[in-house]
Design a protein around this motif. Structure first.
Motif, PDB file in Angstrom:
ATOM      1  N   PHE A 176       0.171  17.834   5.641  1.00 52.52           N
ATOM      2  CA  PHE A 176       1.079  17.794   4.500  1.00 52.52           C
ATOM      3  C   PHE A 176       1.812  16.457   4.533  1.00 52.52           C
ATOM      4  N   ALA A 177       1.772  15.736   3.426  1.00 51.28           N
ATOM      5  CA  ALA A 177       2.399  14.418   3.341  1.00 51.28           C
ATOM      6  C   ALA A 177       3.552  14.451   2.351  1.00 51.28           C
ATOM      7  N   ALA A 204      -8.829   2.043   9.220  1.00 52.10           N
ATOM      8  CA  ALA A 204      -8.246   3.219   8.573  1.00 52.10           C
ATOM      9  C   ALA A 204      -7.944   2.906   7.115  1.00 52.10           C
ATOM     10  N   SER A 205      -7.852   3.966   6.298  1.00 53.26           N
ATOM     11  CA  SER A 205      -7.490   3.796   4.893  1.00 53.26           C
ATOM     12  C   SER A 205      -6.821   5.061   4.379  1.00 53.26           C
ATOM     13  N   VAL A 206      -6.071   4.907   3.298  1.00 54.68           N
ATOM     14  CA  VAL A 206      -5.512   6.046   2.579  1.00 54.68           C
ATOM     15  C   VAL A 206      -5.845   5.867   1.104  1.00 54.68           C
ATOM     16  N   ASP A 207      -6.155   6.969   0.446  1.00 55.66           N
ATOM     17  CA  ASP A 207      -6.558   6.941  -0.958  1.00 55.66           C
ATOM     18  C   ASP A 207      -5.622   7.809  -1.780  1.00 55.66           C
ATOM     19  N   PHE A 208      -5.355   7.345  -3.007  1.00 56.90           N
ATOM     20  CA  PHE A 208      -4.490   8.073  -3.934  1.00 56.90           C
ATOM     21  C   PHE A 208      -5.258   8.352  -5.215  1.00 56.90           C
ATOM     22  N   LEU A 209      -5.037   9.527  -5.771  1.00 55.43           N
ATOM     23  CA  LEU A 209      -5.626   9.926  -7.045  1.00 55.43           C
ATOM     24  C   LEU A 209      -4.500  10.466  -7.920  1.00 55.43           C
ATOM     25  N   LEU A 210      -4.346   9.897  -9.096  1.00 57.16           N
ATOM     26  CA  LEU A 210      -3.297  10.283 -10.037  1.00 57.16           C
ATOM     27  C   LEU A 210      -1.908  10.184  -9.397  1.00 57.16           C
ATOM     28  N   GLY A 211      -1.728   9.167  -8.551  1.00 64.43           N
ATOM     29  CA  GLY A 211      -0.448   8.926  -7.914  1.00 64.43           C
ATOM     30  C   GLY A 211      -0.149   9.811  -6.715  1.00 64.43           C
ATOM     31  N   GLN A 212      -1.073  10.732  -6.374  1.00 63.93           N
ATOM     32  CA  GLN A 212      -0.868  11.647  -5.253  1.00 63.93           C
ATOM     33  C   GLN A 212      -1.830  11.298  -4.117  1.00 63.93           C
ATOM     34  N   LEU A 213      -1.391  11.507  -2.882  1.00 66.84           N
ATOM     35  CA  LEU A 213      -2.236  11.243  -1.729  1.00 66.84           C
ATOM     36  C   LEU A 213      -3.465  12.141  -1.792  1.00 66.84           C
ATOM     37  N   ALA A 214      -4.652  11.525  -1.743  1.00 67.56           N
ATOM     38  CA  ALA A 214      -5.903  12.283  -1.819  1.00 67.56           C
ATOM     39  C   ALA A 214      -6.601  12.351  -0.471  1.00 67.56           C
ATOM     40  N   SER A 215      -6.521  11.281   0.336  1.00 66.50           N
ATOM     41  CA  SER A 215      -7.187  11.328   1.630  1.00 66.50           C
ATOM     42  C   SER A 215      -6.603  10.310   2.592  1.00 66.50           C
ATOM     43  N   HIS A 217      -2.495  -3.767  -1.196  1.00 68.48           N
ATOM     44  CA  HIS A 217      -3.455  -2.724  -0.813  1.00 68.48           C
ATOM     45  C   HIS A 217      -3.556  -2.626   0.708  1.00 68.48           C
ATOM     46  N   ASP A 218      -2.425  -2.832   1.394  1.00 65.25           N
ATOM     47  CA  ASP A 218      -2.424  -2.889   2.848  1.00 65.25           C
ATOM     48  C   ASP A 218      -1.780  -1.639   3.439  1.00 65.25           C
ATOM     49  N   ASP A 253       2.037  -1.048   1.641  1.00 63.06           N
ATOM     50  CA  ASP A 253       2.874  -2.179   1.240  1.00 63.06           C
ATOM     51  C   ASP A 253       3.274  -2.184  -0.228  1.00 63.06           C
ATOM     52  N   ASP A 254       2.873  -1.196  -0.998  1.00 62.02           N
ATOM     53  CA  ASP A 254       3.233  -1.149  -2.412  1.00 62.02           C
ATOM     54  C   ASP A 254       3.071   0.276  -2.919  1.00 62.02           C
ATOM     55  N   THR A 255       3.665   0.568  -4.049  1.00 61.52           N
ATOM     56  CA  THR A 255       3.528   1.880  -4.679  1.00 61.52           C
ATOM     57  C   THR A 255       2.106   2.043  -5.204  1.00 61.52           C
ATOM     58  N   PRO A 256       1.481   3.208  -5.018  1.00 59.84           N
ATOM     59  CA  PRO A 256       0.113   3.395  -5.517  1.00 59.84           C
ATOM     60  C   PRO A 256       0.029   3.241  -7.034  1.00 59.84           C
ATOM     61  N   ASN A 257      -1.031   2.584  -7.488  1.00 60.67           N
ATOM     62  CA  ASN A 257      -1.273   2.428  -8.920  1.00 60.67           C
ATOM     63  C   ASN A 257      -1.935   3.675  -9.480  1.00 60.67           C
ATOM     64  N   PHE A 258      -1.763   3.892 -10.751  1.00 62.07           N
ATOM     65  CA  PHE A 258      -2.335   5.043 -11.450  1.00 62.07           C
ATOM     66  C   PHE A 258      -3.624   4.579 -12.118  1.00 62.07           C
ATOM     67  N   PRO A 259      -4.720   5.245 -12.178  1.00 64.78           N
ATOM     68  CA  PRO A 259      -4.965   6.596 -11.682  1.00 64.78           C
ATOM     69  C   PRO A 259      -5.525   6.647 -10.265  1.00 64.78           C
ATOM     70  N   VAL A 260      -6.169   5.557  -9.772  1.00 58.65           N
ATOM     71  CA  VAL A 260      -6.788   5.571  -8.449  1.00 58.65           C
ATOM     72  C   VAL A 260      -6.364   4.311  -7.690  1.00 58.65           C
ATOM     73  N   ASP A 261      -6.047   4.471  -6.404  1.00 58.55           N
ATOM     74  CA  ASP A 261      -5.707   3.308  -5.594  1.00 58.55           C
ATOM     75  C   ASP A 261      -6.051   3.611  -4.141  1.00 58.55           C
ATOM     76  N   ALA A 262      -6.312   2.553  -3.373  1.00 59.55           N
ATOM     77  CA  ALA A 262      -6.645   2.689  -1.960  1.00 59.55           C
ATOM     78  C   ALA A 262      -5.935   1.595  -1.173  1.00 59.55           C
TER      79      ALA A 262
END
Length: 174
Positions: free
Chosen positions: A141-142, A91-102, A68-69, A50-59
């Protein structure tokens, strides 16, 4: 006094505009590439946050709070489509440094016959069809889908530009 109010209004508009345009859903397309297994075609899918991932870490979480939905997730492999409704745990998705991490998803279909598990690491997946004997282990690949600007964002940008132009015109003509 009018000049001060004009400057204050312009500054407020320029500060608020990026925040208003920022809060929009972001969709990622997924490609599941088979490395080991008998599902040679791999699979496809997508998820939306529902929003752009924040830098440096977001879930982002299934049924998460605003900002965070994880609002949608769908994957198709071996002719079977898994969604958030099929998830055995949130379920969840995690971002690190603005990139999809998991991507963390564990789901099943039709009384447990089909299972797919996506976990972090190198964005790998494991798919098993317990009844049909199909299985696949591979890499994900995302790719973010390019956002189409909302009409309200364009309107906000246009009014800000007009305000700035009129302010500049008054300043230079006065």
């Amino acid at each position: 006094m009018r000049r001060i109010l004009s400057v204050l209004f312009l500054t407020l508009g320029l500060v608020a505009a990026p925040a208003a345009a920022h809060a929009s859903p972001v969709t990622y397309d997924l490609s599941l590439v088979n490395i080991v297994g008998n599902v040679f075609a791999g699979g496809t899918g997508s998820f939306t946050i529902d929003d752009t991932p924040n830098f440096p870490v977001d879930a982002f979480f299934q049924n998460g709070a605003a900002g965070h939905d994880l609002t949608d997730l769908s994957m198709t492999i071996a002719g079977h489509t898994f969604t958030l409704a099929d998830s055995d745990s949130p379920a969840s998705v995690d971002f690190l440094l603005g990139q999809l991490a998991s991507i963390n998803y564990d789901g099943s279909l039709a009384n447990g016959r089909f299972q797919i598990t996506l976990n972090s690491g190198l964005l790998g997946y494991v798919y098993t069809d317990l009844r049909g004997g199909a299985f696949s282990t591979g890499q994900i690949f995302a790719t973010p889908v390019a956002a189409t600007p909302e009409p309200s964002s364009i309107l906000l940008l246009g009014t800000g530009a007009l305000g700035f132009a009129s302010f500049a015109k008054r300043k230079f003509l006065a």
